[in-house]
Design a protein around this motif. Structure first.
Motif, short mmCIF file in Angstrom:
data_model
loop_
_atom_site.label_atom_id
_atom_site.label_comp_id
_atom_site.label_asym_id
_atom_site.label_seq_id
_atom_site.Cartn_x
_atom_site.Cartn_y
_atom_site.Cartn_z
N ARG A 196 -53.26 37.80 64.94
CA ARG A 196 -53.40 37.08 63.67
C ARG A 196 -54.86 36.73 63.40
O ARG A 196 -55.23 36.41 62.28
CB ARG A 196 -52.55 35.81 63.70
CG ARG A 196 -51.05 36.13 63.73
CD ARG A 196 -50.19 34.90 63.87
NE ARG A 196 -50.44 33.98 62.78
CZ ARG A 196 -50.37 32.66 62.89
NH1 ARG A 196 -50.08 32.10 64.05
NH2 ARG A 196 -50.59 31.90 61.85
N ALA A 212 -55.81 41.57 55.59
CA ALA A 212 -55.74 40.15 55.93
C ALA A 212 -56.50 39.79 57.21
O ALA A 212 -56.95 38.66 57.35
CB ALA A 212 -54.28 39.72 56.08
N VAL A 213 -56.64 40.74 58.13
CA VAL A 213 -57.18 40.43 59.44
C VAL A 213 -58.36 41.37 59.74
O VAL A 213 -58.21 42.59 59.67
CB VAL A 213 -56.08 40.58 60.52
CG1 VAL A 213 -56.64 40.29 61.91
CG2 VAL A 213 -54.90 39.67 60.21
N TYR A 239 -51.83 44.16 56.42
CA TYR A 239 -52.35 43.52 57.64
C TYR A 239 -53.85 43.77 57.76
O TYR A 239 -54.63 42.86 58.04
CB TYR A 239 -51.60 44.07 58.86
CG TYR A 239 -52.17 43.63 60.18
CD1 TYR A 239 -52.13 42.29 60.57
CD2 TYR A 239 -52.77 44.55 61.03
CE1 TYR A 239 -52.66 41.89 61.79
CE2 TYR A 239 -53.30 44.16 62.25
CZ TYR A 239 -53.25 42.83 62.62
OH TYR A 239 -53.78 42.43 63.82
N ALA A 259 -54.47 34.46 60.36
CA ALA A 259 -53.95 34.96 59.08
C ALA A 259 -52.47 34.64 58.96
O ALA A 259 -51.75 34.58 59.96
CB ALA A 259 -54.16 36.47 58.99
N ARG A 272 -61.17 35.89 62.76
CA ARG A 272 -61.11 34.89 61.69
C ARG A 272 -61.27 33.51 62.32
O ARG A 272 -60.97 33.30 63.48
CB ARG A 272 -59.73 34.93 61.02
CG ARG A 272 -59.41 36.19 60.26
CD ARG A 272 -57.93 36.18 59.84
NE ARG A 272 -57.58 34.98 59.12
CZ ARG A 272 -57.54 34.88 57.79
NH1 ARG A 272 -57.80 35.93 57.06
NH2 ARG A 272 -57.21 33.75 57.22
N VAL A 293 -49.72 36.38 58.10
CA VAL A 293 -49.18 37.72 57.89
C VAL A 293 -47.68 37.63 58.06
O VAL A 293 -47.20 37.11 59.06
CB VAL A 293 -49.79 38.71 58.90
CG1 VAL A 293 -49.26 40.11 58.67
CG2 VAL A 293 -51.31 38.69 58.82
#
Length: 166
Positions: free
Chosen positions: A85, A148-149, A145, A159, A155, A161
């Motif tokens: 994530r 988002a990552v 995905y 995330a 990050r 997700v």
């Protein structure tokens, strides 16, 4: 025929020994003999933390993905939980970090150079093989995905997700 988690665990264990075991264990030992003087405590901490990340990532492949990290026995589900994530490639980052930790422990410039070469190889493999293969296997789910990552720099927050669909 779907693989079960037992087969995934066995396959992942074998792959763990053959891939990261050799790349982050046998080869660094061959280069250094695991001797030298550097910063043993900080290097050992980095190596241990990286090994924990690597083990976590392998476990995610078994439990969540029902498969292995090996291209010959891929997961049935896209692995997007746990550390995945924060960053898409925690395994590669962990392997390089294990080598960097050993470079620090033994004060080895050769291991530092090896770690940099590994990063180039891993980045190239991900870019030219893994990402296209995951796009073919998981399509829009992987593309969402991927958006988002981040691939290489985690990050600040995990995330959100959605879980992989069956």
């Amino acid at each position: 025929m779907p693989r079960d988690r037992t087969a995934a665990a066995l396959g992942s264990s074998l792959f763990f020994a053959l891939a990261p075991g050799v790349v982050a264990g046998v080869i660094p030992w061959a280069i250094t003999g695991w001797s030298g003087s550097g910063w043993p405590v900080p290097g050992a901490v980095v190596t241990a933390l990286a090994a924990a990340v690597l083990i976590h990532a392998f476990v995610r492949f078994v439990i969540e993905g029902i498969g292995t990290p090996a291209p010959v026995a891929p997961t049935q589900q896209l692995v997007i939980g746990g550390l995945y994530r924060w960053v898409r490639n925690p395994m590669y980052i962990a392997v390089v970090s294990c080598v960097l930790g050993q470079a620090a422990m033994f004060g080895s410039l050769a291991l530092l150079e090896y770690a940099l070469a590994l990063m180039v190889v891993f980045f190239s493999f991900v870019r030219w093989y893994e990402e296209p293969a995951l796009t073919r296997q998981f399509g829009a789910e992987y593309e969402a995905y991927r958006r988002a990552v981040p691939g290489w720099f985690p990050r600040a927050r995990p995330a959100r997700v959605p879980p992989a669909t069956s």
